[in-house]
Every structure is written in structure tokens, then in C-alpha cells.
Design an enzyme around this catalytic site. Structure first.
Site, PDB file in Angstrom:
ATOM      1  N   TYR A  33       0.505  -2.051   0.198  1.00  0.00           N
ATOM      2  CA  TYR A  33       0.391   0.048   0.322  1.00  0.00           C
ATOM      3  C   TYR A  33       0.703   1.422  -0.042  1.00  0.00           C
ATOM      4  O   TYR A  33       1.701   1.290   0.019  1.00  0.00           O
ATOM      5  CB  TYR A  33      -1.003  -0.321   0.975  1.00  0.00           C
ATOM      6  CG  TYR A  33      -0.553   0.457   2.756  1.00  0.00           C
ATOM      7  CD1 TYR A  33       0.500  -0.685   2.902  1.00  0.00           C
ATOM      8  CD2 TYR A  33      -0.605   1.770   3.427  1.00  0.00           C
ATOM      9  CE1 TYR A  33       1.513  -0.656   4.339  1.00  0.00           C
ATOM     10  CE2 TYR A  33       0.206   1.631   4.135  1.00  0.00           C
ATOM     11  CZ  TYR A  33       0.724   0.672   5.237  1.00  0.00           C
ATOM     12  OH  TYR A  33       1.364   1.193   6.711  1.00  0.00           O
ATOM     13  N   ARG A  52       8.504   4.000  -4.262  1.00  0.00           N
ATOM     14  CA  ARG A  52       8.328   3.216  -3.261  1.00  0.00           C
ATOM     15  C   ARG A  52       7.520   1.745  -3.609  1.00  0.00           C
ATOM     16  O   ARG A  52       7.685   0.944  -3.408  1.00  0.00           O
ATOM     17  CB  ARG A  52       7.999   3.422  -2.136  1.00  0.00           C
ATOM     18  CG  ARG A  52       8.191   2.878  -1.075  1.00  0.00           C
ATOM     19  CD  ARG A  52       7.830   3.359   0.429  1.00  0.00           C
ATOM     20  NE  ARG A  52       7.295   4.129   0.909  1.00  0.00           N
ATOM     21  CZ  ARG A  52       6.034   5.387   1.249  1.00  0.00           C
ATOM     22  NH1 ARG A  52       6.840   5.144   2.099  1.00  0.00           N
ATOM     23  NH2 ARG A  52       4.903   5.278   1.753  1.00  0.00           N
ATOM     24  N   ARG A 100      -7.794 -20.452  -2.320  1.00  0.00           N
ATOM     25  CA  ARG A 100      -6.371 -20.293  -1.895  1.00  0.00           C
ATOM     26  C   ARG A 100      -5.639 -20.288  -1.029  1.00  0.00           C
ATOM     27  O   ARG A 100      -6.021 -22.593  -1.708  1.00  0.00           O
ATOM     28  CB  ARG A 100      -7.183 -19.810  -0.343  1.00  0.00           C
ATOM     29  CG  ARG A 100      -6.249 -20.308   1.168  1.00  0.00           C
ATOM     30  CD  ARG A 100      -7.364 -19.601   2.548  1.00  0.00           C
ATOM     31  NE  ARG A 100      -6.037 -19.267   3.214  1.00  0.00           N
ATOM     32  CZ  ARG A 100      -4.865 -20.005   4.223  1.00  0.00           C
ATOM     33  NH1 ARG A 100      -4.776 -20.982   3.595  1.00  0.00           N
ATOM     34  NH2 ARG A 100      -4.175 -19.452   5.037  1.00  0.00           N
ATOM     35  N   HIS A 102      -1.215 -20.898  -0.279  1.00  0.00           N
ATOM     36  CA  HIS A 102       0.055 -20.146  -0.169  1.00  0.00           C
ATOM     37  C   HIS A 102       1.521 -19.800  -1.450  1.00  0.00           C
ATOM     38  O   HIS A 102       1.549 -19.163  -1.652  1.00  0.00           O
ATOM     39  CB  HIS A 102       0.922 -20.553   0.726  1.00  0.00           C
ATOM     40  CG  HIS A 102       0.610 -21.320   2.178  1.00  0.00           C
ATOM     41  ND1 HIS A 102      -1.237 -21.757   2.325  1.00  0.00           N
ATOM     42  CD2 HIS A 102       0.713 -20.500   3.325  1.00  0.00           C
ATOM     43  CE1 HIS A 102      -0.952 -21.101   3.396  1.00  0.00           C
ATOM     44  NE2 HIS A 102      -0.350 -20.696   4.369  1.00  0.00           N
ATOM     45  N   LYS A 147       6.398  -1.902   2.007  1.00  0.00           N
ATOM     46  CA  LYS A 147       5.059  -1.402   2.274  1.00  0.00           C
ATOM     47  C   LYS A 147       3.890  -1.918   2.308  1.00  0.00           C
ATOM     48  O   LYS A 147       3.298  -2.465   1.616  1.00  0.00           O
ATOM     49  CB  LYS A 147       4.985   0.329   2.054  1.00  0.00           C
ATOM     50  CG  LYS A 147       4.206   1.010   3.067  1.00  0.00           C
ATOM     51  CD  LYS A 147       4.152   2.150   2.521  1.00  0.00           C
ATOM     52  CE  LYS A 147       3.236   3.132   3.434  1.00  0.00           C
ATOM     53  NZ  LYS A 147       2.993   2.957   4.689  1.00  0.00           N
ATOM     54  N   GLU A 180      11.880   2.023  13.991  1.00  0.00           N
ATOM     55  CA  GLU A 180      10.938   3.369  13.743  1.00  0.00           C
ATOM     56  C   GLU A 180       9.880   2.870  14.736  1.00  0.00           C
ATOM     57  O   GLU A 180       9.985   1.966  15.496  1.00  0.00           O
ATOM     58  CB  GLU A 180      10.752   2.901  12.175  1.00  0.00           C
ATOM     59  CG  GLU A 180      10.030   1.807  11.719  1.00  0.00           C
ATOM     60  CD  GLU A 180       9.885   1.833  10.401  1.00  0.00           C
ATOM     61  OE1 GLU A 180       9.955   2.313   9.613  1.00  0.00           O
ATOM     62  OE2 GLU A 180       9.765   0.385   9.740  1.00  0.00           O
ATOM     63  N   LEU A 205      10.911   0.875   7.424  1.00  0.00           N
ATOM     64  CA  LEU A 205      10.382   1.079   6.081  1.00  0.00           C
ATOM     65  C   LEU A 205      11.524   2.763   5.346  1.00  0.00           C
ATOM     66  O   LEU A 205      10.879   3.707   6.349  1.00  0.00           O
ATOM     67  CB  LEU A 205       8.810   1.700   6.002  1.00  0.00           C
ATOM     68  CG  LEU A 205       8.433   1.843   4.568  1.00  0.00           C
ATOM     69  CD1 LEU A 205       7.744   1.285   4.021  1.00  0.00           C
ATOM     70  CD2 LEU A 205       6.715   2.890   5.211  1.00  0.00           C
TER      71      LEU A 205
HETATM   72  N1  PDD Z   1       2.599   5.086   8.167  1.00  0.00           N
HETATM   73  N2  PDD Z   1       7.356   3.482   8.550  1.00  0.00           N
HETATM   74  C1  PDD Z   1       6.041   2.760   9.276  1.00  0.00           C
HETATM   75  C2  PDD Z   1       5.829   1.273   9.310  1.00  0.00           C
HETATM   76  C3  PDD Z   1       5.152   3.359   8.144  1.00  0.00           C
HETATM   77  O1  PDD Z   1       3.733   2.694   8.689  1.00  0.00           O
HETATM   78  C4  PDD Z   1       4.806   4.527   8.265  1.00  0.00           C
HETATM   79  C5  PDD Z   1       3.598   5.517   6.939  1.00  0.00           C
HETATM   80  C6  PDD Z   1       6.696   5.122   8.083  1.00  0.00           C
HETATM   81  C7  PDD Z   1       6.593   6.717   7.271  1.00  0.00           C
HETATM   82  O2  PDD Z   1       6.406   6.702   6.097  1.00  0.00           O
HETATM   83  P1  PDD Z   1       5.536   8.174   5.238  1.00  0.00           P
HETATM   84  O3  PDD Z   1       7.018   8.893   5.640  1.00  0.00           O
HETATM   85  O4  PDD Z   1       6.207   7.470   3.773  1.00  0.00           O
HETATM   86  O5  PDD Z   1       4.242   8.015   5.332  1.00  0.00           O
HETATM   87  C8  PDD Z   1       7.288   4.952   8.036  1.00  0.00           C
HETATM   88  C9  PDD Z   1       1.669   5.142   7.134  1.00  0.00           C
HETATM   89  C10 PDD Z   1       1.116   6.965   6.981  1.00  0.00           C
HETATM   90  C11 PDD Z   1       1.054   4.400   7.913  1.00  0.00           C
HETATM   91  O6  PDD Z   1       0.818   2.638   7.727  1.00  0.00           O
HETATM   92  O7  PDD Z   1      -0.838   4.832   7.659  1.00  0.00           O
END
Ligand code: PDD
Length: 288
Positions: A33, A52, A100, A102, A147, A180, A205
Site C-alpha cells: 500500500y 516505493r 486459497r 500459499h 510497505k 522506527e 520502511l
Molecule cells: N505509515 N514507517 C512505517 C512502519 C510506516 O507505516 C510509515 C507510514 C512510515 C513513514 O512513511 P511515509 O513518510 O512515507 O508516510 C514509516 C503510513 C502513514 C500508514 O501506515 O498510515
């Protein structure tokens, strides 16, 4: 006015938007996403989000559903149909619908969902006064650079933060180093006024806000050092903050029970809030 979502080729009322029960996103969290900020009806930093997205898809062997230009048209159309000036767009791409099993199915079309909503901004209270974060063990998998919609550890961490009346949870690796936040990148300001944030690798991320802020800071002569930092170092730091598409730059003034510096957002963080805020306000129309 009712909200409109995009689902696999159709614009549909949000309340009626759904995917098949055998969508692999639903069955296996087999998808990725992106979250975009919308400012004045425009998506912010689209090329970086596309890069990304393509990287996440490539790492998982999910076919790209369409060319970036075609995706842009859909993203902007969802913003337009929802008459949004400020808010966020959520884009999800999964491997697709298949019985379904895997292993990857053959000949499957990726599923694409786009939704948009108002809000998704840092509150002025949080930006003015700063927020508290808690620390939790990082129990995630080894590819946090993707992501993925597979976010169970992140939601458990965020829930723990909520239950502790904190804004965010900073995840900590087995060496005591901060990776993070549950949904944001983590930063501190060292005693020399340099920004410190964890280097890009599989453990975090690569946030788009992180990427943009690094460039903006460096343009202003603020040094950015990419290295891991410990919880102890963060607690003793001059300033701390988080970045994301929904938090922008949000100051952190307390980590667990420890107040950072004088408990108020510091001058560097305040400067970065302005820099990033200007960047969002100046977002250019990237419609193709
Ligand atoms: N989250 N790290 C993680 C684990 C994240 O889920 C996000 C963003 C970030 C920051 O990424 P960015 O600057 O591209 O938003 C870092 C989004 C906002 C969410 O899951 O809603």
C-alpha cells in the site's frame, strides 16, 4: 456527499466498496500500500511514492497493475470525485483473487483499491506541544522495507501506545536500538544539532517524509546522520520527532517515563515543521 472509492476498474460508493473473499490481500495480507497526503486537491510527492510502490511490488513478485501515469489518473480522479482539498489517499495493490493456496497463482490480475478521506494531518496541539512515545520490542519480520499490508505487529504496537495514552510506539531491536515507529520514522537531534535517523535497510520502511525532510534539512545546512541510535541516547537527546505522511514532522517530548530536554519541542524540530509544512503547501500538480 457520499464518499467514492475505486475498486478494480470501477468508481463505487464507499459503503458498497468491497473485494472478493478470496482476494489474497484478505486471505494472506499478500499486498502492498501507499498513503499520500493531499494538499489543495493535489497529491504530494507522487514520483517518490510511485518508486516505493514499484519497489514493494517488485520485491514481492506482484505484477504492476498499470503504468504510473494510469495510476495517477485514478488517484486524482478519486480525489476529484470526493472533492477533497486536504486529506489522504490510500492505495492498496494485492496479488489478486485466487482459490486459497500459499503458492503464487498463475495468471492472476492484481487487485487495486483507492480510497480517500479528509483529515490524516497532525493536530496543531501535537505539533505545538509535542507528543509522548512508548518503546516496545520490534517483533516484525525481516523485510520492513517493503510497505506490506501485513501490519499486525505495527497495530499491536500502536494499540499499546494508545493504552499508555501515548501517540506512537518506537520499536526497539534486540540490540536496544530504535528501528522506527509503528507508522512513522524516528529521529533525534544530537548535542551538535545534527539530525540522526536509522539508515535505510531491511529493518525500516523508507518513509517518503523521511526522504523529503532529509533533502530539505540538508539544503538548509542541517547535517543528517544516518545511523542507529539507542533508547538511552534518544532519552538523553536534545530533541526528538517522528515523520510520516499523516504526522508530517511531530515533536516527541517524552519517551516512556523520560521527558526529553525541557519537555517542549526544540528549535530544530520547530524549524523542520515549518520547512516540511512549506514543502506540502508548495506541492506541485503532478497529474499526467
Ligand atoms: N505509515 N514507517 C512505517 C512502519 C510506516 O507505516 C510509515 C507510514 C512510515 C513513514 O512513511 P511515509 O513518510 O512515507 O508516510 C514509516 C503510513 C502513514 C500508514 O501506515 O498510515
Amino acid at each position: 456527499m457520499s464518499r467514492i472509492a475505486y475498486v478494480n476498474g470501477r468508481y463505487v460508493p464507499h459503503h458498497a466498496a468491497g473485494v472478493h473473499v478470496e482476494d489474497r490481500g484478505y486471505q494472506f495480507a499478500d499486498g502492498v500500500y501507499e498513503v499520500f497526503t493531499i494538499e489543495r486537491g493535489r497529491l504530494v510527492d507522487v514520483p517518490a511514492h510511485h518508486n516505493r510502490l514499484m519497489r514493494s511490488l517488485g520485491e514481492l513478485g506482484i505484477a504492476s497493475p498499470m503504468a504510473p501515469g494510469a495510476l495517477d489518473v485514478i488517484l486524482h480522479e478519486v480525489v476529484r470525485r470526493n472533492r477533497l482539498q486536504r486529506g489522504i489517499v490510500y492505495l492498496q495493490v494485492t496479488r489478486g483473487v485466487s482459490p486459497r493456496n500459499h503458492v503464487f497463482p498463475d495468471d492472476v490480475e492484481p487487485s487495486v483499491v483507492v480510497t480517500a478521506r479528509r483529515g490524516g494531518r497532525p493536530s496543531s496541539e501535537n505539533q505545538d506541544n509535542g507528543v509522548t512515545v512508548i518503546t516496545v520490542p520490534d517483533i516484525r519480520w525481516g523485510r520492513c522495507d517493503i510497505k506490506s499490508v501485513s501490519l499486525l505487529p505495527n497495530i499491536l504496537a500502536k494499540q499499546a501506545a494508545r493504552e499508555a495514552n501515548a501517540y506512537e510506539a518506537w520499536q526497539v531491536d534486540s540490540d536496544g536500538m530504535v528501528t522506527e515507529g509503528a507508522s512513522s520514522n524516528a529521529w533525534i537531534v544530537d548535542t551538535d544539532g545534527n539530525l540522526v535517523t536509522r539508515p535505510l535497510a531491511n529493518a525500516i520502511l523508507g518513509g517518503i517524509t523521511r526522504l523529503v525532510l532529509k533533502q530539505l534539512a540538508e539544503e538548509q545546512g542541517i547535517r543528517v546522520i544516518e545511523r542507529p541510535f539507542s533508547v538511552a541516547e534518544a532519552m538523553a537527546a536534545r530533541e526528538a520527532f517522528v515523520t510520516s505522511a499523516t504526522s508530517f514532522v511531530t515533536p516527541v517530548v517524552q519517551i516512556d517515563d523520560r521527558v526529553i530536554a525541557n519537555g517542549k519541542p526544540g528549535s530544530t524540530t520547530t524549524r523542520l515543521i515549518t520547512l516540511y509544512g512549506n514543502h506540502v503547501r508548495n506541492a506541485q500538480l503532478t497529474k499526467t
